[in-house]
Design an enzyme around this catalytic site. Sequence first.
Site, PDB file in Angstrom:
ATOM      1  N   TRP A   1       0.818  -1.208   0.000  1.00  0.00           N
ATOM      2  CA  TRP A   1       0.000   0.000   0.000  1.00  0.00           C
ATOM      3  C   TRP A   1       0.849   1.253   0.000  1.00  0.00           C
ATOM      4  O   TRP A   1       0.533   2.227  -0.708  1.00  0.00           O
ATOM      5  CB  TRP A   1      -0.994  -0.020   1.162  1.00  0.00           C
TER       6      TRP A   1
ATOM      7  N   LYS B   1     -12.526  -1.707   7.741  1.00  0.00           N
ATOM      8  CA  LYS B   1     -11.767  -2.673   8.535  1.00  0.00           C
ATOM      9  C   LYS B   1     -12.129  -2.566  10.025  1.00  0.00           C
ATOM     10  O   LYS B   1     -12.599  -3.519  10.613  1.00  0.00           O
ATOM     11  CB  LYS B   1     -10.271  -2.464   8.301  1.00  0.00           C
TER      12      LYS B   1
ATOM     13  N   ASP C   1      -1.142   6.549   6.623  1.00  0.00           N
ATOM     14  CA  ASP C   1      -2.246   5.680   6.222  1.00  0.00           C
ATOM     15  C   ASP C   1      -2.458   4.675   7.348  1.00  0.00           C
ATOM     16  O   ASP C   1      -1.658   3.776   7.556  1.00  0.00           O
ATOM     17  CB  ASP C   1      -1.884   4.965   4.917  1.00  0.00           C
TER      18      ASP C   1
END
Length: 369
Positions: A100, A204, A180
Amino acid sequence: MRLWNFAAGPATLPEVVLEQVRDELLDWRGAGCSIMELSHRGKEFSGVIAQAEEDLRELMGIPQGYKVLFLQGGATQQFSQIPLNLLAGESAAYVVTGSWSKKAYKEAQRFGAVTCAASTEAAEAVSGGFTRLPAAEAIQVDERAAYVHVCTNETIHGVEVFDSPRLLARVPASVPVVADMSSHILSRPMAVEDYGLIYAGAQKNIGPSGLTLVIVRDDLIGRAGPQVPALMDYRVQADNGSMLNTPPTFSIYVAGLVFKWIKAQGGVAGLEKVNRQKAELLYRTIDNSGGFYRNPVAADCRSLMNVPFTLADPALDSAFLAQSKEAGLLALKGHKSVGGMRASIYNALPLAGVQALVSFMEDFAKRNG
């Protein structure tokens, strides 16, 4: 009967939250219609989003001087939105510790002068090469950089940053840290003031997909140039209370219920205790399997949320996945880029779910070892 869901996202939600959503779905608190049918401009939804922000600020200890934005587009959209808002003709640095952060770095290069401050991607193919964090002294950031970006929990590779100030000790104090936190936000206490901007997809630890949180320091908004679309401009979104256009109202509503649920669990600190229990149990099972299972991540940066592991004999992968599903254990297949298995053990997955998983893993190893 609900089964144990180890999906990386969209992920499991607290059962009591789902039950409340079910009970309120047709008639939200006497409104005569669903929350999905209420105007985002009306007082009812205005109260929902205001309460959600208030609870999030309390849970995370968000100081004054930070805006909380409820946006759409997913965390991946932020890979573009962050440089559009913060670069302002300057440079930025990215710490690459997994898939990511690598994608965020690649996307940011489209918008200006972006450098790789450090990378732990190795030449070998094991876990895609990302098995640890870089040493603090390896991270190089120009003091004139607009920001430094780090993914504090890599969902695919299972690498987590537990001490950002220590990791980024060599970064000049004048350079804001952008993080992030998509796959571990609200899983344990984190000092918001250590960051200039935090972003996270909701699917999540927060709620359904469709919602992205951005927590941004006031001095970092208002930098976007006139070429940046209004919907992508943090200043415009902040000035309009995240409602320049119709926001993801249902996702915000569910997120607000999850925030209430977290408070009922003793807040983020209460959840951390359970999360550490879950992770320690699963890692211990892997490490004590005599090599039947293996986690490649360095012990000091193993994620509490995402636990990738492989079987010594890959020929057993299909049997493991089929039999685990029969045992009520869902979504254990690893990401396609790395293979193997992955158990995502987010806030809403109780300790009993991990206990069921390790019981299956031990039995499978005995039968196939």
